[in-house]
Design a protein around this motif. Sequence first.
Motif, PDB file in Angstrom:
ATOM      1  N   ILE A   1       0.789  -1.134   0.149  1.00  0.00           N
ATOM      2  CA  ILE A   1       0.021  -0.112  -0.068  1.00  0.00           C
ATOM      3  C   ILE A   1       1.004   1.155  -0.038  1.00  0.00           C
ATOM      4  O   ILE A   1       1.505   1.556   1.201  1.00  0.00           O
ATOM      5  CB  ILE A   1      -0.905   0.042   1.182  1.00  0.00           C
ATOM      6  N   GLU A   2       1.014   1.669  -1.112  1.00  0.00           N
ATOM      7  CA  GLU A   2       1.903   2.967  -1.398  1.00  0.00           C
ATOM      8  C   GLU A   2       1.537   4.186  -0.588  1.00  0.00           C
ATOM      9  O   GLU A   2       0.383   4.725  -1.078  1.00  0.00           O
ATOM     10  CB  GLU A   2       2.161   3.114  -2.682  1.00  0.00           C
ATOM     11  N   GLU A   3       1.961   4.583   0.399  1.00  0.00           N
ATOM     12  CA  GLU A   3       1.672   5.744   1.186  1.00  0.00           C
ATOM     13  C   GLU A   3       2.897   6.434   1.512  1.00  0.00           C
ATOM     14  O   GLU A   3       4.063   6.016   1.626  1.00  0.00           O
ATOM     15  CB  GLU A   3       0.857   5.411   2.459  1.00  0.00           C
ATOM     16  N   THR A   4       2.768   7.704   1.927  1.00  0.00           N
ATOM     17  CA  THR A   4       4.167   8.705   2.177  1.00  0.00           C
ATOM     18  C   THR A   4       3.629   9.160   3.521  1.00  0.00           C
ATOM     19  O   THR A   4       2.473   8.909   3.976  1.00  0.00           O
ATOM     20  CB  THR A   4       4.123   9.929   1.146  1.00  0.00           C
ATOM     21  N   GLU A   5       4.764   9.563   4.102  1.00  0.00           N
ATOM     22  CA  GLU A   5       4.503  10.248   5.401  1.00  0.00           C
ATOM     23  C   GLU A   5       3.535  11.414   5.253  1.00  0.00           C
ATOM     24  O   GLU A   5       2.524  11.432   6.275  1.00  0.00           O
ATOM     25  CB  GLU A   5       5.705  10.790   5.998  1.00  0.00           C
ATOM     26  N   GLY A   6       3.441  12.237   4.346  1.00  0.00           N
ATOM     27  CA  GLY A   6       2.519  13.256   4.002  1.00  0.00           C
ATOM     28  C   GLY A   6       1.045  12.895   4.003  1.00  0.00           C
ATOM     29  O   GLY A   6       0.101  13.314   4.647  1.00  0.00           O
ATOM     30  N   SER A   7       0.649  11.649   3.238  1.00  0.00           N
ATOM     31  CA  SER A   7      -0.373  11.096   2.792  1.00  0.00           C
ATOM     32  C   SER A   7      -1.053  10.547   4.290  1.00  0.00           C
ATOM     33  O   SER A   7      -2.127  10.789   4.327  1.00  0.00           O
ATOM     34  CB  SER A   7      -0.441  10.206   1.783  1.00  0.00           C
ATOM     35  N   VAL A   8      -0.196   9.885   4.903  1.00  0.00           N
ATOM     36  CA  VAL A   8      -0.618   9.280   6.339  1.00  0.00           C
ATOM     37  C   VAL A   8      -1.049  10.509   7.171  1.00  0.00           C
ATOM     38  O   VAL A   8      -2.104  10.394   7.903  1.00  0.00           O
ATOM     39  CB  VAL A   8       0.554   8.638   6.648  1.00  0.00           C
ATOM     40  N   THR A   9      -0.162  11.374   7.256  1.00  0.00           N
ATOM     41  CA  THR A   9      -0.489  12.555   8.163  1.00  0.00           C
ATOM     42  C   THR A   9      -2.051  13.069   7.772  1.00  0.00           C
ATOM     43  O   THR A   9      -2.652  13.374   8.605  1.00  0.00           O
ATOM     44  CB  THR A   9       0.463  13.668   8.000  1.00  0.00           C
ATOM     45  N   VAL A  10      -2.119  13.446   6.522  1.00  0.00           N
ATOM     46  CA  VAL A  10      -3.381  13.946   5.935  1.00  0.00           C
ATOM     47  C   VAL A  10      -4.454  13.360   6.375  1.00  0.00           C
ATOM     48  O   VAL A  10      -5.473  13.763   7.038  1.00  0.00           O
ATOM     49  CB  VAL A  10      -3.391  14.425   4.728  1.00  0.00           C
ATOM     50  N   LYS A  11      -4.341  11.856   6.105  1.00  0.00           N
ATOM     51  CA  LYS A  11      -5.544  10.927   6.427  1.00  0.00           C
ATOM     52  C   LYS A  11      -5.840  10.803   7.802  1.00  0.00           C
ATOM     53  O   LYS A  11      -7.276  11.041   8.229  1.00  0.00           O
ATOM     54  CB  LYS A  11      -5.381   9.607   5.948  1.00  0.00           C
ATOM     55  N   ILE A  12      -4.800  10.864   8.670  1.00  0.00           N
ATOM     56  CA  ILE A  12      -5.119  10.775  10.062  1.00  0.00           C
ATOM     57  C   ILE A  12      -5.729  12.017  10.901  1.00  0.00           C
ATOM     58  O   ILE A  12      -6.575  11.903  11.344  1.00  0.00           O
ATOM     59  CB  ILE A  12      -3.963  10.106  10.847  1.00  0.00           C
ATOM     60  N   ASN A  13      -5.028  13.254  10.277  1.00  0.00           N
ATOM     61  CA  ASN A  13      -5.699  14.613  10.840  1.00  0.00           C
ATOM     62  C   ASN A  13      -6.836  14.718  10.535  1.00  0.00           C
ATOM     63  O   ASN A  13      -7.510  15.606  11.267  1.00  0.00           O
ATOM     64  CB  ASN A  13      -4.681  15.545  10.602  1.00  0.00           C
ATOM     65  N   ARG A  14      -7.306  14.216   9.326  1.00  0.00           N
ATOM     66  CA  ARG A  14      -8.825  14.614   9.010  1.00  0.00           C
ATOM     67  C   ARG A  14      -9.782  13.644   9.631  1.00  0.00           C
ATOM     68  O   ARG A  14     -10.931  14.090   9.807  1.00  0.00           O
ATOM     69  CB  ARG A  14      -8.741  14.064   7.356  1.00  0.00           C
ATOM     70  N   GLY A  15      -9.361  12.344  10.018  1.00  0.00           N
ATOM     71  CA  GLY A  15     -10.142  11.580  10.723  1.00  0.00           C
ATOM     72  C   GLY A  15     -11.063  10.991   9.919  1.00  0.00           C
ATOM     73  O   GLY A  15     -11.709   9.758  10.616  1.00  0.00           O
ATOM     74  N   ALA A  16     -11.216  11.318   8.722  1.00  0.00           N
ATOM     75  CA  ALA A  16     -12.140  10.504   7.880  1.00  0.00           C
ATOM     76  C   ALA A  16     -11.484   9.404   6.893  1.00  0.00           C
ATOM     77  O   ALA A  16     -11.769   9.765   5.650  1.00  0.00           O
ATOM     78  CB  ALA A  16     -13.154  11.742   7.048  1.00  0.00           C
ATOM     79  N   PHE A  17     -10.748   8.734   7.362  1.00  0.00           N
ATOM     80  CA  PHE A  17      -9.921   7.804   6.533  1.00  0.00           C
ATOM     81  C   PHE A  17     -10.861   6.692   5.995  1.00  0.00           C
ATOM     82  O   PHE A  17     -11.814   6.339   6.704  1.00  0.00           O
ATOM     83  CB  PHE A  17      -8.688   7.406   7.026  1.00  0.00           C
ATOM     84  N   PRO A  18     -10.734   5.953   4.871  1.00  0.00           N
ATOM     85  CA  PRO A  18     -11.303   4.808   4.518  1.00  0.00           C
ATOM     86  C   PRO A  18     -10.839   3.671   5.359  1.00  0.00           C
ATOM     87  O   PRO A  18     -10.151   3.553   5.973  1.00  0.00           O
ATOM     88  CB  PRO A  18     -10.767   4.445   3.162  1.00  0.00           C
ATOM     89  N   THR A  19     -12.067   2.823   5.567  1.00  0.00           N
ATOM     90  CA  THR A  19     -12.019   1.500   6.550  1.00  0.00           C
ATOM     91  C   THR A  19     -10.699   0.505   5.963  1.00  0.00           C
ATOM     92  O   THR A  19     -10.020   0.278   6.883  1.00  0.00           O
ATOM     93  CB  THR A  19     -13.181   0.685   6.193  1.00  0.00           C
ATOM     94  N   TRP A  20     -10.208   0.647   4.790  1.00  0.00           N
ATOM     95  CA  TRP A  20      -9.275  -0.263   4.202  1.00  0.00           C
ATOM     96  C   TRP A  20      -8.043   0.463   4.955  1.00  0.00           C
ATOM     97  O   TRP A  20      -7.042  -0.553   5.379  1.00  0.00           O
ATOM     98  CB  TRP A  20      -9.284  -0.330   2.848  1.00  0.00           C
ATOM     99  N   PHE A  21      -7.881   1.709   5.135  1.00  0.00           N
ATOM    100  CA  PHE A  21      -6.661   2.425   5.370  1.00  0.00           C
ATOM    101  C   PHE A  21      -6.766   2.168   7.118  1.00  0.00           C
ATOM    102  O   PHE A  21      -5.647   1.689   7.579  1.00  0.00           O
ATOM    103  CB  PHE A  21      -6.841   4.015   5.263  1.00  0.00           C
ATOM    104  N   PHE A  22      -7.712   2.293   7.821  1.00  0.00           N
ATOM    105  CA  PHE A  22      -7.682   1.854   9.233  1.00  0.00           C
ATOM    106  C   PHE A  22      -7.343   0.473   9.498  1.00  0.00           C
ATOM    107  O   PHE A  22      -6.479   0.388  10.231  1.00  0.00           O
ATOM    108  CB  PHE A  22      -9.192   2.207   9.938  1.00  0.00           C
ATOM    109  N   LEU A  23      -7.814  -0.665   8.760  1.00  0.00           N
ATOM    110  CA  LEU A  23      -7.576  -1.921   9.033  1.00  0.00           C
ATOM    111  C   LEU A  23      -6.044  -2.051   8.761  1.00  0.00           C
ATOM    112  O   LEU A  23      -5.343  -2.774   9.320  1.00  0.00           O
ATOM    113  CB  LEU A  23      -8.474  -2.679   8.259  1.00  0.00           C
ATOM    114  N   ALA A  24      -5.760  -1.729   7.564  1.00  0.00           N
ATOM    115  CA  ALA A  24      -4.319  -1.963   7.205  1.00  0.00           C
ATOM    116  C   ALA A  24      -3.352  -1.429   8.090  1.00  0.00           C
ATOM    117  O   ALA A  24      -2.161  -1.848   8.446  1.00  0.00           O
ATOM    118  CB  ALA A  24      -4.126  -1.609   5.724  1.00  0.00           C
ATOM    119  N   SER A  25      -3.735  -0.254   8.616  1.00  0.00           N
ATOM    120  CA  SER A  25      -2.763   0.421   9.563  1.00  0.00           C
ATOM    121  C   SER A  25      -2.867  -0.104  11.132  1.00  0.00           C
ATOM    122  O   SER A  25      -1.702  -0.375  11.589  1.00  0.00           O
ATOM    123  CB  SER A  25      -3.277   1.925   9.978  1.00  0.00           C
ATOM    124  N   MET A  26      -3.890  -0.770  11.181  1.00  0.00           N
ATOM    125  CA  MET A  26      -3.882  -1.546  12.637  1.00  0.00           C
ATOM    126  C   MET A  26      -3.147  -2.714  12.402  1.00  0.00           C
ATOM    127  O   MET A  26      -2.191  -3.133  13.341  1.00  0.00           O
ATOM    128  CB  MET A  26      -5.271  -1.952  13.016  1.00  0.00           C
TER     129      MET A  26
END
Length: 76
Positions: free
Chosen positions: A38-63
């Motif tokens: 799952i290609e992500e950068t520090e910036g894309s991760v930061t934006v997703k998390i700070n927004r709080g409205a990330f997709p379920t796939w991102f949440f599950l993959a992150s966990m």
Amino acid sequence: MEAKDEWAGRAKRFMKAELKRHDVTYDELARRLSAMGIEETEGSVTVKINRGAFPTWFFLASMKAIGCPAVRVDDV
């Protein structure tokens, strides 16, 4: 506050707490996700998390990436 905003805030706080609990930075999370294909950068991760409205796939993959064995809805 709208209900959706409240839940987005809860998701954001939960994700940040789990990252801190597992001593994983945004940069490290991006690297671990990339290693999972799952290609992500520090910036894309930061934006997703700070927004709080990330997709379920991102949440599950992150966990999975940070080594969180289970998620309890009571903790959110």
